[in-house]
Motif scaffolding. Structure first.
Motif, PDB file in Angstrom:
ATOM      1  N   GLY A 122       0.810  -1.207   0.000  1.00  0.00           N
ATOM      2  CA  GLY A 122       0.000   0.000   0.000  1.00  0.00           C
ATOM      3  C   GLY A 122       0.842   1.256   0.000  1.00  0.00           C
ATOM      4  N   GLU A 123       0.208   2.346   0.379  1.00  0.00           N
ATOM      5  CA  GLU A 123       0.859   3.651   0.432  1.00  0.00           C
ATOM      6  C   GLU A 123       0.348   4.396   1.656  1.00  0.00           C
ATOM      7  N   VAL A 124       1.259   5.054   2.353  1.00  0.00           N
ATOM      8  CA  VAL A 124       0.877   5.859   3.509  1.00  0.00           C
ATOM      9  C   VAL A 124       1.351   7.296   3.311  1.00  0.00           C
ATOM     10  N   SER A 125       0.650   8.194   3.969  1.00  0.00           N
ATOM     11  CA  SER A 125       1.056   9.587   4.052  1.00  0.00           C
ATOM     12  C   SER A 125       1.302   9.870   5.519  1.00  0.00           C
ATOM     13  N   ALA A 126       2.189  10.789   5.779  1.00  0.00           N
ATOM     14  CA  ALA A 126       2.477  11.134   7.168  1.00  0.00           C
ATOM     15  C   ALA A 126       2.829  12.601   7.273  1.00  0.00           C
ATOM     16  N   THR A 127       2.525  13.150   8.430  1.00  0.00           N
ATOM     17  CA  THR A 127       2.988  14.475   8.792  1.00  0.00           C
ATOM     18  C   THR A 127       3.926  14.278   9.972  1.00  0.00           C
ATOM     19  N   ILE A 128       5.189  14.622   9.763  1.00  0.00           N
ATOM     20  CA  ILE A 128       6.211  14.477  10.795  1.00  0.00           C
ATOM     21  C   ILE A 128       6.741  15.873  11.096  1.00  0.00           C
ATOM     22  N   ALA A 129       6.420  16.377  12.280  1.00  0.00           N
ATOM     23  CA  ALA A 129       6.857  17.723  12.675  1.00  0.00           C
ATOM     24  C   ALA A 129       6.552  18.734  11.570  1.00  0.00           C
ATOM     25  N   ASP A 130       5.323  18.706  11.084  1.00  0.00           N
ATOM     26  CA  ASP A 130       4.822  19.637  10.056  1.00  0.00           C
ATOM     27  C   ASP A 130       5.375  19.393   8.654  1.00  0.00           C
ATOM     28  N   GLN A 131       6.115  18.301   8.436  1.00  0.00           N
ATOM     29  CA  GLN A 131       6.595  17.965   7.093  1.00  0.00           C
ATOM     30  C   GLN A 131       5.739  16.840   6.537  1.00  0.00           C
ATOM     31  N   GLU A 132       5.157  17.038   5.361  1.00  0.00           N
ATOM     32  CA  GLU A 132       4.313  16.027   4.706  1.00  0.00           C
ATOM     33  C   GLU A 132       5.180  15.100   3.866  1.00  0.00           C
ATOM     34  N   ILE A 133       4.948  13.799   4.006  1.00  0.00           N
ATOM     35  CA  ILE A 133       5.666  12.818   3.180  1.00  0.00           C
ATOM     36  C   ILE A 133       4.684  11.765   2.695  1.00  0.00           C
ATOM     37  N   SER A 134       5.053  11.081   1.619  1.00  0.00           N
ATOM     38  CA  SER A 134       4.311   9.923   1.113  1.00  0.00           C
ATOM     39  C   SER A 134       5.294   8.789   0.974  1.00  0.00           C
ATOM     40  N   ALA A 135       4.848   7.572   1.294  1.00  0.00           N
ATOM     41  CA  ALA A 135       5.720   6.403   1.206  1.00  0.00           C
ATOM     42  C   ALA A 135       4.937   5.234   0.626  1.00  0.00           C
ATOM     43  N   ALA A 136       5.595   4.466  -0.235  1.00  0.00           N
ATOM     44  CA  ALA A 136       4.977   3.314  -0.875  1.00  0.00           C
ATOM     45  C   ALA A 136       5.740   2.050  -0.488  1.00  0.00           C
ATOM     46  N   SER A 137       5.279   0.933  -0.968  1.00  0.00           N
ATOM     47  CA  SER A 137       5.870  -0.366  -0.671  1.00  0.00           C
ATOM     48  C   SER A 137       7.392  -0.334  -0.820  1.00  0.00           C
ATOM     49  N   GLY A 138       8.091  -0.776   0.236  1.00  0.00           N
ATOM     50  CA  GLY A 138       9.547  -0.810   0.235  1.00  0.00           C
ATOM     51  C   GLY A 138      10.198   0.425   0.830  1.00  0.00           C
ATOM     52  N   ASP A 139       9.437   1.498   1.023  1.00  0.00           N
ATOM     53  CA  ASP A 139       9.981   2.732   1.593  1.00  0.00           C
ATOM     54  C   ASP A 139       9.972   2.674   3.116  1.00  0.00           C
ATOM     55  N   ALA A 140      10.860   3.441   3.734  1.00  0.00           N
ATOM     56  CA  ALA A 140      10.913   3.542   5.194  1.00  0.00           C
ATOM     57  C   ALA A 140      10.604   4.971   5.611  1.00  0.00           C
ATOM     58  N   VAL A 141       9.733   5.108   6.589  1.00  0.00           N
ATOM     59  CA  VAL A 141       9.393   6.401   7.179  1.00  0.00           C
ATOM     60  C   VAL A 141      10.128   6.467   8.520  1.00  0.00           C
ATOM     61  N   ILE A 142      10.998   7.441   8.665  1.00  0.00           N
ATOM     62  CA  ILE A 142      11.831   7.560   9.864  1.00  0.00           C
ATOM     63  C   ILE A 142      11.330   8.742  10.680  1.00  0.00           C
ATOM     64  N   VAL A 143      10.938   8.455  11.919  1.00  0.00           N
ATOM     65  CA  VAL A 143      10.380   9.489  12.794  1.00  0.00           C
ATOM     66  C   VAL A 143      11.338   9.688  13.976  1.00  0.00           C
ATOM     67  N   PRO A 144      12.005  10.844  14.037  1.00  0.00           N
ATOM     68  CA  PRO A 144      12.905  11.089  15.168  1.00  0.00           C
ATOM     69  C   PRO A 144      12.144  11.135  16.491  1.00  0.00           C
ATOM     70  N   ALA A 145      12.828  10.814  17.549  1.00  0.00           N
ATOM     71  CA  ALA A 145      12.237  10.884  18.890  1.00  0.00           C
ATOM     72  C   ALA A 145      11.716  12.288  19.161  1.00  0.00           C
ATOM     73  N   HIS A 146      10.562  12.355  19.825  1.00  0.00           N
ATOM     74  CA  HIS A 146       9.926  13.595  20.272  1.00  0.00           C
ATOM     75  C   HIS A 146       9.362  14.461  19.149  1.00  0.00           C
ATOM     76  N   HIS A 147       9.365  13.976  17.903  1.00  0.00           N
ATOM     77  CA  HIS A 147       8.727  14.700  16.804  1.00  0.00           C
ATOM     78  C   HIS A 147       7.268  14.265  16.720  1.00  0.00           C
TER      79      HIS A 147
END
Length: 124
Positions: free
Chosen positions: A61-86
């Motif tokens: 599938g595909e996910v969207s995320a807002t990480i500390a006000d930054q919008e990203i999209s990720a698809a199969s095989g991608d990694a979403v990295i979320v720093p601590a406290h964000h």
């Protein structure tokens, strides 16, 4: 315990998210927390943060995320990295198909949602 199977994993659900812990302290891991995650079509998490770095690998599938006000999209095989406290809000970008992910963080992590801080039960 050298093997932790998805078939034997407890199931935790929250607002369209299904968590299945694979490697967590209650299942034999002392340093890492890993769980399988399914996000129902169109579902979105509440805004929250973790006190440890968190990585989500999109399996299908595909996910969207807002990480500390930054919008990203990720698809199969991608990694979403979320720093601590964000802050994080993650959502299934598809209205018709579930998204599946593998989540990895450190054992003992704590989540903050609004004014509440707690250890997520699927990470224990």
């Amino acid at each position: 315990m050298p093997l932790s199977t998805l078939a034997d994993a407890p199931v935790f659900t929250r607002d369209g998210f299904t968590f299945r812990p694979l490697a967590v302290p209650s299942r034999g891991s002392s340093e890492l927390a890993v769980w399988a995650l399914e996000i129902a079509p169109g579902s979105a998490s509440e805004v929250h943060s973790m006190d440890r770095e968190e990585v989500f690998v999109v399996v299908t599938g595909e996910v969207s995320a807002t990480i500390a006000d930054q919008e990203i999209s990720a698809a199969s095989g991608d990694a979403v990295i979320v720093p601590a406290h964000h802050t994080l809000r993650i959502r299934n970008a598809c209205a018709t198909t579930p998204a599946t992910l593998t989540a990895v963080t450190s054992a003992g992590m704590r989540a903050t949602v609004g004014d509440a801080t707690f250890p997520p039960p699927w990470a224990q």
